[in-house]
Enzyme design. Sequence first.
Site, PDB file in Angstrom:
ATOM      1  N   HIS A 306     -31.990  -8.826  18.548  1.00 38.29           N
ATOM      2  CA  HIS A 306     -31.461  -9.417  19.784  1.00 38.29           C
ATOM      3  C   HIS A 306     -32.582  -9.550  20.794  1.00 38.29           C
ATOM      4  CE1 HIS A 306     -28.894 -10.141  23.230  1.00 38.29           C
ATOM      5  NE2 HIS A 306     -27.974 -10.457  22.353  1.00 38.29           N
ATOM      6  N   ASP A 363     -22.568  -9.725  15.991  1.00 40.71           N
ATOM      7  CA  ASP A 363     -22.099 -10.552  14.874  1.00 40.71           C
ATOM      8  C   ASP A 363     -22.099  -9.829  13.536  1.00 40.71           C
ATOM      9  OD1 ASP A 363     -21.703 -12.866  16.443  1.00 40.71           O
ATOM     10  OD2 ASP A 363     -23.854 -13.244  16.447  1.00 40.71           O
TER      11      ASP A 363
HETATM   12  N1  CMC Z   1     -34.531 -10.239  10.413  1.00 37.33           N
HETATM   13  C1  CMC Z   1     -35.853 -10.093  10.200  1.00 37.33           C
HETATM   14  N2  CMC Z   1     -36.801 -10.152  11.156  1.00 37.33           N
HETATM   15  C2  CMC Z   1     -36.365 -10.399  12.404  1.00 37.33           C
HETATM   16  C3  CMC Z   1     -35.009 -10.564  12.720  1.00 37.33           C
HETATM   17  C4  CMC Z   1     -34.074 -10.483  11.675  1.00 37.33           C
HETATM   18  N3  CMC Z   1     -32.755 -10.641  11.901  1.00 37.33           N
HETATM   19  N4  CMC Z   1     -34.870 -10.782  14.049  1.00 37.33           N
HETATM   20  C5  CMC Z   1     -36.112 -10.773  14.548  1.00 37.33           C
HETATM   21  N5  CMC Z   1     -37.033 -10.530  13.560  1.00 37.33           N
HETATM   22  C6  CMC Z   1     -38.482 -10.395  13.719  1.00 37.33           C
HETATM   23  C7  CMC Z   1     -39.129 -11.763  13.897  1.00 37.33           C
HETATM   24  O1  CMC Z   1     -39.570 -12.308  12.676  1.00 37.33           O
HETATM   25  C8  CMC Z   1     -40.284 -11.430  14.813  1.00 37.33           C
HETATM   26  O2  CMC Z   1     -41.323 -10.894  14.035  1.00 37.33           O
HETATM   27  P1  CMC Z   1     -42.869 -11.130  14.459  1.00 37.33           P
HETATM   28  O3  CMC Z   1     -43.032 -10.467  15.801  1.00 37.33           O
HETATM   29  O4  CMC Z   1     -43.632 -10.459  13.356  1.00 37.33           O
HETATM   30  O5  CMC Z   1     -43.068 -12.619  14.524  1.00 37.33           O
HETATM   31  C9  CMC Z   1     -39.747 -10.304  15.700  1.00 37.33           C
HETATM   32  O6  CMC Z   1     -38.705  -9.670  14.933  1.00 37.33           O
HETATM   33  C10 CMC Z   1     -39.154 -10.792  17.020  1.00 37.33           C
HETATM   34  O7  CMC Z   1     -38.218 -11.802  16.716  1.00 37.33           O
HETATM   35  P2  CMC Z   1     -38.009 -13.101  17.609  1.00 37.33           P
HETATM   36  O8  CMC Z   1     -37.328 -14.142  16.791  1.00 37.33           O
HETATM   37  O9  CMC Z   1     -39.312 -13.462  18.254  1.00 37.33           O
HETATM   38  O10 CMC Z   1     -37.041 -12.496  18.716  1.00 37.33           O
HETATM   39  P3  CMC Z   1     -36.106 -13.319  19.659  1.00 37.33           P
HETATM   40  O11 CMC Z   1     -35.773 -12.432  20.787  1.00 37.33           O
HETATM   41  O12 CMC Z   1     -36.701 -14.642  19.958  1.00 37.33           O
HETATM   42  O13 CMC Z   1     -34.812 -13.613  18.733  1.00 37.33           O
HETATM   43  C11 CMC Z   1     -32.741 -13.409  17.627  1.00 37.33           C
HETATM   44  C12 CMC Z   1     -33.636 -12.914  18.784  1.00 37.33           C
HETATM   45  C13 CMC Z   1     -31.331 -12.886  17.824  1.00 37.33           C
HETATM   46  C14 CMC Z   1     -32.678 -14.951  17.646  1.00 37.33           C
HETATM   47  C15 CMC Z   1     -33.338 -12.914  16.287  1.00 37.33           C
HETATM   48  O14 CMC Z   1     -33.366 -11.502  16.262  1.00 37.33           O
HETATM   49  C16 CMC Z   1     -32.573 -13.462  15.071  1.00 37.33           C
HETATM   50  O15 CMC Z   1     -32.856 -14.575  14.619  1.00 37.33           O
HETATM   51  N6  CMC Z   1     -31.579 -12.675  14.550  1.00 37.33           N
HETATM   52  C17 CMC Z   1     -30.745 -13.163  13.471  1.00 37.33           C
HETATM   53  C18 CMC Z   1     -29.679 -14.100  14.033  1.00 37.33           C
HETATM   54  C19 CMC Z   1     -28.609 -13.348  14.787  1.00 37.33           C
HETATM   55  O16 CMC Z   1     -28.094 -12.337  14.332  1.00 37.33           O
HETATM   56  N7  CMC Z   1     -28.221 -13.896  15.960  1.00 37.33           N
HETATM   57  C20 CMC Z   1     -27.143 -13.337  16.784  1.00 37.33           C
HETATM   58  C21 CMC Z   1     -27.635 -12.782  18.087  1.00 37.33           C
HETATM   59  S1  CMC Z   1     -26.412 -11.744  18.921  1.00 37.33           S
HETATM   60  C22 CMC Z   1     -25.116 -12.816  19.314  1.00 37.33           C
HETATM   61  C23 CMC Z   1     -25.476 -13.749  20.390  1.00 37.33           C
HETATM   62  O17 CMC Z   1     -25.618 -13.325  21.536  1.00 37.33           O
HETATM   63  O18 CMC Z   1     -25.566 -14.935  20.104  1.00 37.33           O
END
Ligand code: CMC
Length: 431
Positions: A306, A363
Amino acid sequence: MDKTAKISYDDKSIDLPLITGTENERAIDIAALRGSTKIVTLDPGYGNTGSCKSEITYIDGEKGILRYRGYSVEDLCENSNFIEVCYLLIHGELPTAETLEQFSHKISNHTMVHEDIRKFYDAFPSHAHPMALLSSVVCSLSVFYQDSINPTDPNDVEISIFRLIAKITTIASYSYKTSIGQPLNYPDNSLDYSSNFLNMMFRIPCEDYEVDPDIAKALDLLFILHADHEQNCSTSTVRLVGSSQANIFAAVSAAICALWGPRHGGANQEVIKMLEWINKDGGNVKKYVEFAKDRENPFRLMGFGHRVYKNFDPRARIIKSYCDKILNKLGVNDPLLDIAKQLEEVALNDDYFKEKKLYPNVDFYSGIIYRAIGFPVDMFTVLFAIGRMPGWLAHWKEMMSDPKSKIGRPRQIYTGSTERKYIPMHKRTES
Ligand code: CMC
């Protein structure tokens, strides 16, 4: 005690106000930055940008705290219900018994949709994704209520808010019923909000159907947990679209589209697909945790991570605790729940997930309950949208009533070609 922050650039510097929120969150107010320096800030994904001041929802992502108008979600789940939470988010205070009764009654008054809307469902393909239908039909409400969509008229705003909360469940149930070729059910205003929705979803004309109060309560709780989450992607969309003074139906329709994506609300659908896949593949959760860690593999553990929470999402904690209860009540033994629990355990003990502070989010477990109740996977994000409606409306209202609110219009840093002359076609070569 508010202070200033000094920003130095070239051989100059500027003092900018430091502001502090009620929970001691601090921000540098850069409103004067470009005017004084011709410099803008660059923050892709807005991870460091506060887009507004807001009194609605507080999150402490490090401690795993979520409060609506000061009340913790745990407290609201224990003691309140979704309609009361709608009132709280939109109006800022808990209602008296009489006010709640009036509010609830006004919502029930607006549950039906224009008969012509039912005809839309004959034209959409029966396999259409219900989020596409939801967003289209919500936007089309602005056609049916053209006389009351002035976003600056308080009476129009009030009635539109009632209409949106009331009609979203009717619209959602219509897309489900159409997709399975069953007749559409009219709302039943003698039922509470969640029971009415369940009744429209699952009643068929040839059989008796009684809503199970425990299931209605569980759904109501899930709606409370989704009701608001400050400046997330869809809520920021409502504010951005609304800031152009587009009507409220258009702004909410845009938010529904933003919610649909798998990185936002669409993740609940993706979690179940992922768990089903792991189950079919023999249930080896470690293999999928390794996939998620592999930089060469685009696979992510859906329902994990998140932008704000760097700790357990409090919503996931509550939902997880309800999973066993609801599945037991329904007599469902879902192998996906075991896989989800194993996946969580392996991920939480893995260095990659620990270092990046990736925990289950809202989720991760919600779909297991939805599935046990009987909702098809395609409807999961629609359920998120129903729950998020009061949050979108509260933020839209807060933005519109702020005298300092301006059209949302970010700047950019241009990195394209500098000025060049048009090249006639016969002189162009392949690059
Ligand atoms: N599985 C594996 N690696 C992950 C995941 C995951 N679910 N989430 C983040 N990472 C890694 C990502 O690869 C990155 O690694 P690095 O720093 O080496 O590049 C690091 O963690 C930071 O991730 P980010 O994508 O830069 O973080 P963000 O804050 O931009 O994204 C997120 C947050 C929710 C989009 C992301 O964690 C994700 O894609 N999660 C899976 C989708 C998900 O469950 N979404 C629902 C969010 S909660 C409900 C809502 O409010 O919508």
